[in-house]
Design a protein around this motif. Structure first.
Motif, PDB file in Angstrom:
ATOM      1  N   ALA A 125       5.878 -71.546 -53.446  1.00 56.59           N
ATOM      2  CA  ALA A 125       5.760 -70.032 -53.722  1.00 56.59           C
ATOM      3  C   ALA A 125       6.946 -69.373 -53.648  1.00 56.59           C
ATOM      4  O   ALA A 125       8.005 -70.049 -53.289  1.00 56.59           O
ATOM      5  N   ARG A 126       6.906 -68.505 -54.539  1.00 52.35           N
ATOM      6  CA  ARG A 126       8.273 -67.664 -54.523  1.00 52.35           C
ATOM      7  C   ARG A 126       7.852 -66.394 -53.570  1.00 52.35           C
ATOM      8  O   ARG A 126       6.690 -65.627 -53.548  1.00 52.35           O
ATOM      9  N   ALA A 127       8.579 -66.180 -52.380  1.00 49.56           N
ATOM     10  CA  ALA A 127       8.292 -65.180 -51.266  1.00 49.56           C
ATOM     11  C   ALA A 127       9.167 -64.072 -51.258  1.00 49.56           C
ATOM     12  O   ALA A 127      10.366 -64.305 -51.584  1.00 49.56           O
ATOM     13  N   GLY A 131      10.048 -57.310 -49.059  1.00 53.82           N
ATOM     14  CA  GLY A 131       8.815 -56.437 -49.536  1.00 53.82           C
ATOM     15  C   GLY A 131       8.379 -56.721 -51.078  1.00 53.82           C
ATOM     16  O   GLY A 131       9.443 -57.298 -51.733  1.00 53.82           O
ATOM     17  N   ALA A 132       7.262 -56.495 -51.446  1.00 48.15           N
ATOM     18  CA  ALA A 132       6.875 -56.721 -52.713  1.00 48.15           C
ATOM     19  C   ALA A 132       7.704 -55.860 -53.897  1.00 48.15           C
ATOM     20  O   ALA A 132       7.502 -56.275 -55.043  1.00 48.15           O
ATOM     21  N   ASP A 133       8.110 -54.989 -53.310  1.00 49.40           N
ATOM     22  CA  ASP A 133       8.716 -54.032 -54.650  1.00 49.40           C
ATOM     23  C   ASP A 133      10.252 -54.301 -54.508  1.00 49.40           C
ATOM     24  O   ASP A 133      11.162 -53.934 -55.438  1.00 49.40           O
ATOM     25  N   ASN A 134      10.819 -55.360 -53.796  1.00 48.47           N
ATOM     26  CA  ASN A 134      12.242 -55.660 -53.820  1.00 48.47           C
ATOM     27  C   ASN A 134      12.253 -56.653 -54.793  1.00 48.47           C
ATOM     28  O   ASN A 134      11.270 -58.218 -54.571  1.00 48.47           O
ATOM     29  N   PRO A 135      13.264 -56.840 -55.767  1.00 47.95           N
ATOM     30  CA  PRO A 135      13.272 -57.939 -56.433  1.00 47.95           C
ATOM     31  C   PRO A 135      13.731 -59.467 -56.177  1.00 47.95           C
ATOM     32  O   PRO A 135      13.460 -60.334 -56.636  1.00 47.95           O
ATOM     33  N   LEU A 136      14.354 -59.242 -54.879  1.00 50.61           N
ATOM     34  CA  LEU A 136      14.679 -60.425 -54.284  1.00 50.61           C
ATOM     35  C   LEU A 136      13.712 -61.324 -53.861  1.00 50.61           C
ATOM     36  O   LEU A 136      12.699 -60.940 -53.265  1.00 50.61           O
ATOM     37  N   SER A 137      13.755 -62.617 -54.191  1.00 56.51           N
ATOM     38  CA  SER A 137      12.882 -63.497 -53.783  1.00 56.51           C
ATOM     39  C   SER A 137      13.440 -64.871 -53.429  1.00 56.51           C
ATOM     40  O   SER A 137      14.617 -65.277 -53.977  1.00 56.51           O
ATOM     41  N   VAL A 138      12.533 -65.861 -52.860  1.00 56.57           N
ATOM     42  CA  VAL A 138      13.086 -67.101 -52.333  1.00 56.57           C
ATOM     43  C   VAL A 138      11.844 -68.264 -52.390  1.00 56.57           C
ATOM     44  O   VAL A 138      11.097 -67.943 -52.528  1.00 56.57           O
ATOM     45  N   GLU A 172       0.585 -59.725 -51.247  1.00 59.28           N
ATOM     46  CA  GLU A 172       1.287 -59.283 -52.202  1.00 59.28           C
ATOM     47  C   GLU A 172       2.733 -59.746 -52.207  1.00 59.28           C
ATOM     48  O   GLU A 172       3.446 -59.510 -53.192  1.00 59.28           O
ATOM     49  N   CYS A 173       3.409 -60.360 -51.010  1.00 55.28           N
ATOM     50  CA  CYS A 173       4.789 -60.631 -51.202  1.00 55.28           C
ATOM     51  C   CYS A 173       4.957 -62.128 -51.698  1.00 55.28           C
ATOM     52  O   CYS A 173       5.818 -62.756 -51.281  1.00 55.28           O
ATOM     53  N   VAL A 174       3.685 -62.801 -51.850  1.00 54.06           N
ATOM     54  CA  VAL A 174       3.825 -64.451 -51.755  1.00 54.06           C
ATOM     55  C   VAL A 174       2.991 -64.539 -53.266  1.00 54.06           C
ATOM     56  O   VAL A 174       1.808 -64.529 -53.372  1.00 54.06           O
ATOM     57  N   GLU A 175       3.921 -65.261 -54.011  1.00 52.47           N
ATOM     58  CA  GLU A 175       3.577 -65.731 -55.435  1.00 52.47           C
ATOM     59  C   GLU A 175       3.311 -67.221 -55.410  1.00 52.47           C
ATOM     60  O   GLU A 175       4.402 -67.831 -55.349  1.00 52.47           O
TER      61      GLU A 175
END
Length: 207
Positions: A125-127, A131-138, A172-175
């Motif tokens: 997943a992209r986490a 927060g969901a509104d922050n563009p940073l993902s890992v 909402e923070c996990v894709e």
């Protein structure tokens, strides 16, 4: 002069790209072999004293015997008698050996077993850990999904994915990335993100 410099630099980097993985693999193998050799040293010394096998060949024989023993034990615990013996052994070791249950749980969580999935068997997943509104993902691996919909994810660190961080995030923070395998994600992490663009690209829709 600039072309010569670029040619030399690219050629050197190309050579390093071939040599470094091989050298690191050899060093890692030597370290692992040394660690295991220390563990099996008593058995190796006995074999050297009572057989014609010497030094590293004796170690390899002992390691092969250990692997074979593990295989036989694995076959045994697949039988009803083996499961009964394992259940009772687990019970008594859990009572008499402090820390045994913790070690067993950690091992089962990583390799899977006894009805539990391994840590690295969950979906990739992209986490968005800020927060969901922050563009940073890992890049993360989902290790648990809770009744309220929240996720627990493991975020490996580069270039050593065996260490990392655990986050508890709302849905909402996990894709979830169903088209990405754990092996592909780990390969990207080990290479410090190289090739992650193709990895995270959405798969083409079938017509």
């Amino acid at each position: 002069m600039t072309r010569i410099k670029a040619f030399v630099t690219l050629t050197l980097l190309g050579g390093l790209a071939v040599v470094l993985p091989i050298a690191i693999f050899i060093l890692l193998f030597q370290w692992l072999f040394g660690q295991i050799s220390e563990l099996v040293a008593p058995a190796t010394e006995w074999m050297q004293a009572h057989t014609d096998f010497k030094d590293n060949f004796a170690r390899l024989i002992v390691l092969a015997l250990i692997v074979g023993l593990c295989f036989m034990i694995g076959l045994l615990v697949k039988t009803s008698v083996g499961r009964w013996m394992h259940r009772h052994l687990d019970h008594w070791l859990g009572r008499l050996a402090p820390g045994y249950n913790t070690i067993k749980d950690v091992v089962l969580q990583f390799i899977g077993g006894a009805g539990s999935e391994g840590v690295l068997s969950g979906p990739v997943a992209r986490a968005r850990i800020h927060g969901a509104d922050n563009p940073l993902s890992v890049t993360a691996i989902v290790t648990s999904q809770h009744p309220n919909g929240d996720f627990t994810v493991y975020v490996p660190t580069a270039p050593v994915p065996t260490s990392g961080f655990v986050y508890h995030l709302p849905p909402e923070c996990v894709e979830i990335l169903p088209h990405v395998t754990v092996e592909a994600a780990m390969k990207s992490i080990v290479s410090c993100g190289s090739g992650s663009g193709a990895l995270l690209q959405a798969p083409a829709q079938e017509v």
